[in-house]
Design a protein around this motif. Structure first.
Motif, PDB file in Angstrom:
ATOM      1  N   LEU A   1       0.825  -1.199   0.000  1.00 16.91           N
ATOM      2  CA  LEU A   1       0.000   0.000   0.000  1.00 16.91           C
ATOM      3  C   LEU A   1       0.863   1.253   0.000  1.00 16.91           C
ATOM      4  O   LEU A   1       0.881   2.004  -0.955  1.00 16.91           O
ATOM      5  N   ARG A   2       1.612   1.465   1.074  1.00 15.82           N
ATOM      6  CA  ARG A   2       2.427   2.675   1.146  1.00 15.82           C
ATOM      7  C   ARG A   2       3.411   2.576   2.303  1.00 15.82           C
ATOM      8  O   ARG A   2       3.125   1.953   3.326  1.00 15.82           O
ATOM      9  N   ALA A   3       4.556   3.199   2.111  1.00 18.08           N
ATOM     10  CA  ALA A   3       5.506   3.399   3.202  1.00 18.08           C
ATOM     11  C   ALA A   3       5.398   4.848   3.633  1.00 18.08           C
ATOM     12  O   ALA A   3       5.514   5.760   2.808  1.00 18.08           O
ATOM     13  N   VAL A   4       5.141   5.066   4.908  1.00 15.70           N
ATOM     14  CA  VAL A   4       4.972   6.408   5.455  1.00 15.70           C
ATOM     15  C   VAL A   4       6.265   6.835   6.127  1.00 15.70           C
ATOM     16  O   VAL A   4       6.779   6.145   7.011  1.00 15.70           O
ATOM     17  N   GLU A   5       6.803   7.951   5.693  1.00 15.72           N
ATOM     18  CA  GLU A   5       8.018   8.486   6.297  1.00 15.72           C
ATOM     19  C   GLU A   5       7.840   9.986   6.470  1.00 15.72           C
ATOM     20  O   GLU A   5       7.858  10.748   5.511  1.00 15.72           O
ATOM     21  N   ALA A   6       7.630  10.392   7.719  1.00 15.95           N
ATOM     22  CA  ALA A   6       7.429  11.805   8.040  1.00 15.95           C
ATOM     23  C   ALA A   6       8.192  12.107   9.322  1.00 15.95           C
ATOM     24  O   ALA A   6       7.717  11.838  10.420  1.00 15.95           O
ATOM     25  N   GLY A   7       9.399  12.634   9.167  1.00 13.14           N
ATOM     26  CA  GLY A   7      10.223  12.893  10.350  1.00 13.14           C
ATOM     27  C   GLY A   7      10.546  11.587  11.055  1.00 13.14           C
ATOM     28  O   GLY A   7      10.988  10.617  10.426  1.00 13.14           O
ATOM     29  N   PRO A   8      10.278  11.511  12.365  1.00 10.11           N
ATOM     30  CA  PRO A   8      10.590  10.285  13.110  1.00 10.11           C
ATOM     31  C   PRO A   8       9.554   9.185  12.916  1.00 10.11           C
ATOM     32  O   PRO A   8       9.739   8.074  13.382  1.00 10.11           O
ATOM     33  N   LEU A   9       8.448   9.491  12.229  1.00 12.11           N
ATOM     34  CA  LEU A   9       7.382   8.518  12.050  1.00 12.11           C
ATOM     35  C   LEU A   9       7.612   7.738  10.760  1.00 12.11           C
ATOM     36  O   LEU A   9       7.590   8.302   9.663  1.00 12.11           O
ATOM     37  N   PHE A  10       7.839   6.422  10.890  1.00 14.02           N
ATOM     38  CA  PHE A  10       8.037   5.573   9.720  1.00 14.02           C
ATOM     39  C   PHE A  10       7.318   4.257   9.947  1.00 14.02           C
ATOM     40  O   PHE A  10       7.516   3.597  10.964  1.00 14.02           O
ATOM     41  N   PHE A  11       6.468   3.885   8.998  1.00 14.94           N
ATOM     42  CA  PHE A  11       5.841   2.562   9.031  1.00 14.94           C
ATOM     43  C   PHE A  11       5.409   2.197   7.625  1.00 14.94           C
ATOM     44  O   PHE A  11       5.316   3.063   6.742  1.00 14.94           O
ATOM     45  N   GLU A  12       5.151   0.920   7.400  1.00 15.45           N
ATOM     46  CA  GLU A  12       4.741   0.417   6.093  1.00 15.45           C
ATOM     47  C   GLU A  12       3.401  -0.283   6.205  1.00 15.45           C
ATOM     48  O   GLU A  12       3.065  -0.854   7.247  1.00 15.45           O
ATOM     49  N   CYS A  13       2.634  -0.243   5.116  1.00 19.23           N
ATOM     50  CA  CYS A  13       1.314  -0.875   5.081  1.00 19.23           C
ATOM     51  C   CYS A  13       1.210  -1.778   3.862  1.00 19.23           C
ATOM     52  O   CYS A  13       1.716  -1.437   2.790  1.00 19.23           O
ATOM     53  N   TRP A  14       0.537  -2.886   4.030  1.00 17.82           N
ATOM     54  CA  TRP A  14       0.244  -3.764   2.899  1.00 17.82           C
ATOM     55  C   TRP A  14      -0.944  -4.647   3.265  1.00 17.82           C
ATOM     56  O   TRP A  14      -1.379  -4.690   4.418  1.00 17.82           O
ATOM     57  N   VAL A  15      -1.492  -5.339   2.275  1.00 16.10           N
ATOM     58  CA  VAL A  15      -2.589  -6.265   2.522  1.00 16.10           C
ATOM     59  C   VAL A  15      -2.189  -7.642   2.008  1.00 16.10           C
ATOM     60  O   VAL A  15      -1.649  -7.775   0.903  1.00 16.10           O
ATOM     61  N   GLU A  16      -2.431  -8.657   2.821  1.00 17.02           N
ATOM     62  CA  GLU A  16      -2.160 -10.047   2.460  1.00 17.02           C
ATOM     63  C   GLU A  16      -3.485 -10.762   2.225  1.00 17.02           C
ATOM     64  O   GLU A  16      -4.399 -10.694   3.061  1.00 17.02           O
ATOM     65  N   GLU A  17      -3.597 -11.430   1.092  1.00 16.90           N
ATOM     66  CA  GLU A  17      -4.775 -12.235   0.804  1.00 16.90           C
ATOM     67  C   GLU A  17      -4.441 -13.697   1.089  1.00 16.90           C
ATOM     68  O   GLU A  17      -3.461 -14.231   0.568  1.00 16.90           O
ATOM     69  N   GLY A  18      -5.245 -14.328   1.935  1.00 25.84           N
ATOM     70  CA  GLY A  18      -4.953 -15.669   2.409  1.00 25.84           C
ATOM     71  C   GLY A  18      -5.147 -16.753   1.362  1.00 25.84           C
ATOM     72  O   GLY A  18      -5.811 -16.559   0.334  1.00 25.84           O
ATOM     73  N   ASP A  19      -4.565 -17.920   1.640  1.00 29.94           N
ATOM     74  CA  ASP A  19      -4.706 -19.067   0.740  1.00 29.94           C
ATOM     75  C   ASP A  19      -6.172 -19.436   0.551  1.00 29.94           C
ATOM     76  O   ASP A  19      -6.594 -19.795  -0.555  1.00 29.94           O
ATOM     77  N   ALA A  20      -6.945 -19.363   1.634  1.00 28.67           N
ATOM     78  CA  ALA A  20      -8.361 -19.755   1.553  1.00 28.67           C
ATOM     79  C   ALA A  20      -9.122 -18.846   0.596  1.00 28.67           C
ATOM     80  O   ALA A  20     -10.012 -19.300  -0.137  1.00 28.67           O
ATOM     81  N   LYS A  21      -8.784 -17.579   0.566  1.00 29.85           N
ATOM     82  CA  LYS A  21      -9.455 -16.655  -0.348  1.00 29.85           C
ATOM     83  C   LYS A  21      -9.070 -16.957  -1.793  1.00 29.85           C
ATOM     84  O   LYS A  21      -9.920 -16.951  -2.693  1.00 29.85           O
ATOM     85  N   GLU A  22      -7.794 -17.244  -2.020  1.00 32.14           N
ATOM     86  CA  GLU A  22      -7.342 -17.569  -3.373  1.00 32.14           C
ATOM     87  C   GLU A  22      -7.987 -18.861  -3.865  1.00 32.14           C
ATOM     88  O   GLU A  22      -8.394 -18.972  -5.019  1.00 32.14           O
ATOM     89  N   GLN A  23      -8.093 -19.848  -2.981  1.00 32.44           N
ATOM     90  CA  GLN A  23      -8.732 -21.114  -3.350  1.00 32.44           C
ATOM     91  C   GLN A  23     -10.205 -20.898  -3.665  1.00 32.44           C
ATOM     92  O   GLN A  23     -10.741 -21.467  -4.624  1.00 32.44           O
ATOM     93  N   ARG A  24     -10.842 -20.053  -2.882  1.00 30.22           N
ATOM     94  CA  ARG A  24     -12.270 -19.756  -3.124  1.00 30.22           C
ATOM     95  C   ARG A  24     -12.440 -19.071  -4.466  1.00 30.22           C
ATOM     96  O   ARG A  24     -13.354 -19.395  -5.223  1.00 30.22           O
ATOM     97  N   SER A  25     -11.547 -18.152  -4.790  1.00 34.97           N
ATOM     98  CA  SER A  25     -11.647 -17.448  -6.074  1.00 34.97           C
ATOM     99  C   SER A  25     -11.461 -18.415  -7.235  1.00 34.97           C
ATOM    100  O   SER A  25     -12.144 -18.330  -8.248  1.00 34.97           O
TER     101      SER A  25
END
Length: 261
Positions: A231-255
């Motif tokens: 999704l995005r890596a946030v870097e603003a001064g001392p604030l740094f974190f990363e975001c992403w989404v993981e889709e599980g095996d069960a969802k892929e199998q269902r699809s």
């Protein structure tokens, strides 16, 4: 956890000024709350008509109108905040399950590189009967020297862009089955102690979602998912974190099963 100025210079313990640390942490937890509500809306965990539309960071955002849902999210974020203050959290996850308790998605917030929060809550309380041991002049000098370290305009812009990207990604993902539920989880650092005690807001995750650690050679089968979308890596001064989404095996199998029918 008490601050021990004799063990380490106060200047080395603080990564942001005391006057700004609490505000920075509050900004992140408010951002996390908005993200959780938006995930629930865009992933249709609850009907769209149970949400209201408001604005945050000059963006339209969605918030559940159900009092119990709002109360649960507020309590969960407060529990996360308590662990962030202790500096033991590596990642925060919003986990979505189907009706059979299979992991569909994990919305991840990697806070492993957060600034040190420990101390800002406790510094003032250290000054009890021996106030002279922690000189206010030292604290004042630290805040003066580090003034302006946090650019709040930059912080808000980064959080705004992340919420926009999260909403876009959530709308584009394949639909979830009916009757999905969700929970909030934290992945602790190896050196972090499990948050046990009374009252007990946290329970251990299932083995399929436990991460690799010094006591566990392999991560659970649902950690990482079958597909990961950054999704995005946030870097603003001392604030740094990363975001992403993981889709599980069960969802892929269902699809796969759905598309082959």
């Amino acid at each position: 956890m008490s601050l021990q100025p004799d063990d380490e210079p106060l200047e080395d313990q603080l990564s942001v000024p005391l006057s700004q640390a609490s505000q920075l942490l509050t900004s992140f937890t408010q951002f996390l709350t908005i993200c959780i509500h938006n995930i629930l809306y865009y992933r249709s965990i609850y009907p769209a008509e149970t949400f209201l539309t408001s604005r945050a960071y000059n963006l339209p955002v969605h918030q559940s109108r159900h009092p119990k849902v709002c109360s649960w999210i507020r309590d969960a974020v407060d529990a996360v905040k308590a662990q962030l203050v202790l500096g033991v959290v590596e990642r925060i996850a919003v986990v979505i399950y189907d009706g059979q308790a299979r992991v569909m998605e994990r919305w991840m917030f990697d806070v492993a590189h957060f600034p040190a929060w420990k101390g800002f809550k406790d510094v003032r309380s250290v000054r009890t009967d021996e106030e002279d041991e922690l000189d206010e002049e030292i604290i004042g000098n630290i805040e003066t020297n580090m003034e302006g370290k946090v650019n709040w305009t930059d912080v808000d812009e980064q959080l705004r862009a992340t919420i926009r990207k999260l909403a876009y990604a959530a709308e584009k993902l394949k639909s979830l089955p009916n009757s999905c539920t969700f929970t909030i989880a934290v992945e602790l650092r190896d050196e972090g102690e499990a948050p046990i005690g009374h009252p007990q807001p946290w329970i251990p995750t299932q083995s399929n979602l436990q991460t690799k650690s010094k006591d566990r050679e392999k991560a659970g089968q649902d950690v990482g998912g079958a597909k990961t979308t950054p999704l995005r890596a946030v870097e603003a001064g001392p604030l740094f974190f990363e975001c992403w989404v993981e889709e599980g095996d069960a969802k892929e199998q269902r699809s796969s099963n759905t598309s082959s029918e």
